[in-house]
Motif scaffolding. Sequence first.
Motif, PDB file in Angstrom:
ATOM      1  N   ALA A  59      38.676  43.868  69.877  1.00 15.95           N
ATOM      2  CA  ALA A  59      38.361  43.208  71.286  1.00 15.95           C
ATOM      3  C   ALA A  59      37.216  41.847  70.876  1.00 15.95           C
ATOM      4  N   GLY A  60      36.343  42.473  69.957  1.00 15.49           N
ATOM      5  CA  GLY A  60      35.248  41.285  69.619  1.00 15.49           C
ATOM      6  C   GLY A  60      35.869  40.224  69.039  1.00 15.49           C
ATOM      7  N   TYR A  61      36.999  40.479  67.991  1.00 14.14           N
ATOM      8  CA  TYR A  61      37.659  39.390  67.101  1.00 14.14           C
ATOM      9  C   TYR A  61      38.403  38.529  68.144  1.00 14.14           C
ATOM     10  N   LEU A  62      39.032  38.930  69.176  1.00 12.69           N
ATOM     11  CA  LEU A  62      40.010  38.394  70.292  1.00 12.69           C
ATOM     12  C   LEU A  62      38.983  37.576  71.280  1.00 12.69           C
ATOM     13  N   ILE A  66      40.025  33.858  71.293  1.00 14.05           N
ATOM     14  CA  ILE A  66      40.421  32.833  72.155  1.00 14.05           C
ATOM     15  C   ILE A  66      39.406  32.286  73.068  1.00 14.05           C
ATOM     16  N   GLN A  67      38.049  32.830  72.735  1.00 12.34           N
ATOM     17  CA  GLN A  67      36.838  32.307  73.343  1.00 12.34           C
ATOM     18  C   GLN A  67      36.859  32.733  74.801  1.00 12.34           C
ATOM     19  N   LYS A  68      37.426  34.006  75.207  1.00 16.93           N
ATOM     20  CA  LYS A  68      37.434  34.566  76.503  1.00 16.93           C
ATOM     21  C   LYS A  68      37.108  36.010  76.351  1.00 16.93           C
ATOM     22  N   ILE A  69      36.606  36.573  77.411  1.00 20.19           N
ATOM     23  CA  ILE A  69      36.268  38.039  77.616  1.00 20.19           C
ATOM     24  C   ILE A  69      37.095  38.548  78.706  1.00 20.19           C
ATOM     25  N   ARG A  70      37.351  37.707  79.537  1.00 13.30           N
ATOM     26  CA  ARG A  70      37.996  38.404  80.923  1.00 13.30           C
ATOM     27  C   ARG A  70      39.176  39.010  80.410  1.00 13.30           C
ATOM     28  N   PRO A  71      40.287  38.358  79.944  1.00 10.79           N
ATOM     29  CA  PRO A  71      41.443  38.918  79.641  1.00 10.79           C
ATOM     30  C   PRO A  71      41.551  40.119  78.903  1.00 10.79           C
ATOM     31  N   VAL A  72      40.521  40.210  77.755  1.00  9.43           N
ATOM     32  CA  VAL A  72      40.153  41.594  77.053  1.00  9.43           C
ATOM     33  C   VAL A  72      39.693  42.709  77.889  1.00  9.43           C
ATOM     34  N   TYR A  73      38.772  42.430  78.677  1.00 11.59           N
ATOM     35  CA  TYR A  73      38.263  43.400  79.675  1.00 11.59           C
ATOM     36  C   TYR A  73      39.203  43.889  80.548  1.00 11.59           C
ATOM     37  N   THR A 118      28.073  42.746  76.365  1.00  8.21           N
ATOM     38  CA  THR A 118      28.231  41.562  75.557  1.00  8.21           C
ATOM     39  C   THR A 118      28.289  40.103  76.437  1.00  8.21           C
ATOM     40  N   TRP A 119      29.211  40.504  77.630  1.00  9.65           N
ATOM     41  CA  TRP A 119      29.568  39.508  78.664  1.00  9.65           C
ATOM     42  C   TRP A 119      28.351  39.177  79.437  1.00  9.65           C
ATOM     43  N   MET A 120      27.795  40.272  79.884  1.00  8.16           N
ATOM     44  CA  MET A 120      26.373  39.924  80.761  1.00  8.16           C
ATOM     45  C   MET A 120      25.354  39.330  79.817  1.00  8.16           C
ATOM     46  N   LEU A 121      25.211  39.830  78.649  1.00  7.66           N
ATOM     47  CA  LEU A 121      24.238  39.171  77.802  1.00  7.66           C
ATOM     48  C   LEU A 121      24.232  37.509  77.557  1.00  7.66           C
ATOM     49  N   GLN A 122      25.712  37.214  77.682  1.00 10.65           N
ATOM     50  CA  GLN A 122      25.934  35.771  77.392  1.00 10.65           C
ATOM     51  C   GLN A 122      25.828  35.207  78.725  1.00 10.65           C
ATOM     52  N   ILE A 123      26.188  35.801  79.901  1.00  6.05           N
ATOM     53  CA  ILE A 123      26.148  35.123  81.351  1.00  6.05           C
ATOM     54  C   ILE A 123      24.922  34.848  81.554  1.00  6.05           C
ATOM     55  N   ASP A 124      23.857  35.970  81.231  1.00  9.76           N
ATOM     56  CA  ASP A 124      22.400  35.538  81.923  1.00  9.76           C
ATOM     57  C   ASP A 124      21.636  36.613  80.904  1.00  9.76           C
ATOM     58  N   GLN A 125      21.127  35.957  79.840  1.00  7.21           N
ATOM     59  CA  GLN A 125      20.381  36.901  78.925  1.00  7.21           C
ATOM     60  C   GLN A 125      19.065  37.258  79.484  1.00  7.21           C
ATOM     61  N   ASN A 126      18.549  36.237  80.389  1.00  7.84           N
ATOM     62  CA  ASN A 126      17.274  36.715  80.893  1.00  7.84           C
ATOM     63  C   ASN A 126      16.887  37.909  81.806  1.00  7.84           C
ATOM     64  N   THR A 315      22.586  36.959  63.364  1.00  6.76           N
ATOM     65  CA  THR A 315      24.179  36.358  63.668  1.00  6.76           C
ATOM     66  C   THR A 315      24.310  34.947  64.099  1.00  6.76           C
ATOM     67  N   LYS A 316      25.019  34.430  63.436  1.00  6.68           N
ATOM     68  CA  LYS A 316      25.287  33.054  63.896  1.00  6.68           C
ATOM     69  C   LYS A 316      25.934  32.997  65.288  1.00  6.68           C
ATOM     70  N   LYS A 317      25.419  31.843  66.269  1.00  8.50           N
ATOM     71  CA  LYS A 317      26.280  31.860  67.427  1.00  8.50           C
ATOM     72  C   LYS A 317      27.568  31.978  67.838  1.00  8.50           C
ATOM     73  N   GLU A 318      28.319  31.576  66.762  1.00  9.01           N
ATOM     74  CA  GLU A 318      29.540  31.405  67.151  1.00  9.01           C
ATOM     75  C   GLU A 318      30.302  32.808  66.964  1.00  9.01           C
ATOM     76  N   LEU A 319      29.619  33.491  66.095  1.00  7.35           N
ATOM     77  CA  LEU A 319      30.177  35.037  65.715  1.00  7.35           C
ATOM     78  C   LEU A 319      29.403  35.995  66.643  1.00  7.35           C
ATOM     79  N   PHE A 320      28.752  35.565  67.598  1.00  7.01           N
ATOM     80  CA  PHE A 320      27.996  36.743  68.366  1.00  7.01           C
ATOM     81  C   PHE A 320      28.808  37.861  69.018  1.00  7.01           C
ATOM     82  N   ASN A 321      29.923  37.414  69.573  1.00  2.58           N
ATOM     83  CA  ASN A 321      30.975  38.467  70.214  1.00  2.58           C
ATOM     84  C   ASN A 321      31.565  39.419  69.242  1.00  2.58           C
ATOM     85  N   THR A 322      32.008  38.850  68.113  1.00  2.95           N
ATOM     86  CA  THR A 322      32.348  39.817  67.005  1.00  2.95           C
ATOM     87  C   THR A 322      31.218  40.423  66.440  1.00  2.95           C
ATOM     88  N   ALA A 323      30.255  40.054  66.112  1.00  2.00           N
ATOM     89  CA  ALA A 323      29.170  40.629  65.479  1.00  2.00           C
ATOM     90  C   ALA A 323      28.688  42.066  66.441  1.00  2.00           C
TER      91      ALA A 323
END
Length: 380
Positions: A59-62, A66-73, A118-126, A315-323
Amino acid sequence: MKKKETLVCYLLNFLSFAGISMVNTQIVPFLKNAGFSVVDRGLLLSGSAFVAVLGQILAGYLCDHIQKIRPVYVISYVLLTLGSILLFLFPEKSFFLYLLAVGLSGGMVRVIMGLNETWMLQIDQNNYGRLRASGALGLAAFSTIAGFLIKPFGYQALLFVYLCIALGVFFLVYRIKDINKQNKKVNGKDIKELIMNKKYMLLVCIFLLIYMIGTADQYVVVDKMLQIGGNNTQVGWKWAVQSFMEVPLFLMAEKILKKWKPEILLKAGIVFYAIKFFLYAFVQKPMYLIFVSSLQLVTLPLIMLSSKFLFQSVTKKELFNTAQMFAMAIFVGGSMFFTPIITSYLSKILGYNMLLYGIAMFTIIPFILSILYTRMQNKC
């Protein structure tokens, strides 16, 4: 985010965790009611770890590829639904089908929780803490409902309520934005770089040990509760109390993180886990176990908040979901695999009380490793 979208996020978190509670909180009593021994239950529950590990890594790799979370979710929730139907709707099953049902239902719960956070943290970290608090409220409310439904209506009632909730989840998931796309897609070299990151891997090791302790709370403590006269309703109360007690600290997450570093929160969470398991071993009545479970106020929220921001910092930003998902695959999936097997055998040798005292002492190891991590950080 717009107010309407923020409200949808709160509702999605609430319903997502509500659905999880209808399945996850009653698996141990369900398997005991089906006639499985403590060792067999350990083997079945460990099967879900295999699904959790592979599912979270994939799931993290996908998500990053594909730079999307919704379809995996959505796919993950569909698989959870299939596992739940197989678990509760068909009572006469072979051991293999039980293994498949528990694997899908238990394993995909962990995948969905990881994707959700992971999704919620990216949508609105604050507002991550508040969003996670809405999930805890959903878990608390429906854990209680699950416990009350079983005696008059049976386990099939849990499935009916879950399916109604799942429809709401599928409706809401398409009404919030997906993750922001990065310029770079993840490949095999990025994964290798992640594994070679010493700080990252030390954190994975620390949280694996902590989550092994937390998993014992779900299995060993529930087994002890059932052994000393507890029932499904009291198991539901335990889950509800624990989930509800998470809410205050999640709501104060922003203030807490401004006042204390994640490393301090991590150490504090480990200390409170030690106290919690010592008390679990000491008390001998189901209601007292439920009371002790209220220490969830200062255990899981501190550990979760520290984990999200510690992994983000190394972790690097582009690896956030995978990490995030790779780490959760190891420490959540690994704890789901090792804990039921180890504790099921040790409980027969030591008994539940001595085992719980032993788990309390085990917290020394992740605490020492957390000190080592802090020293590594200070050298930079």
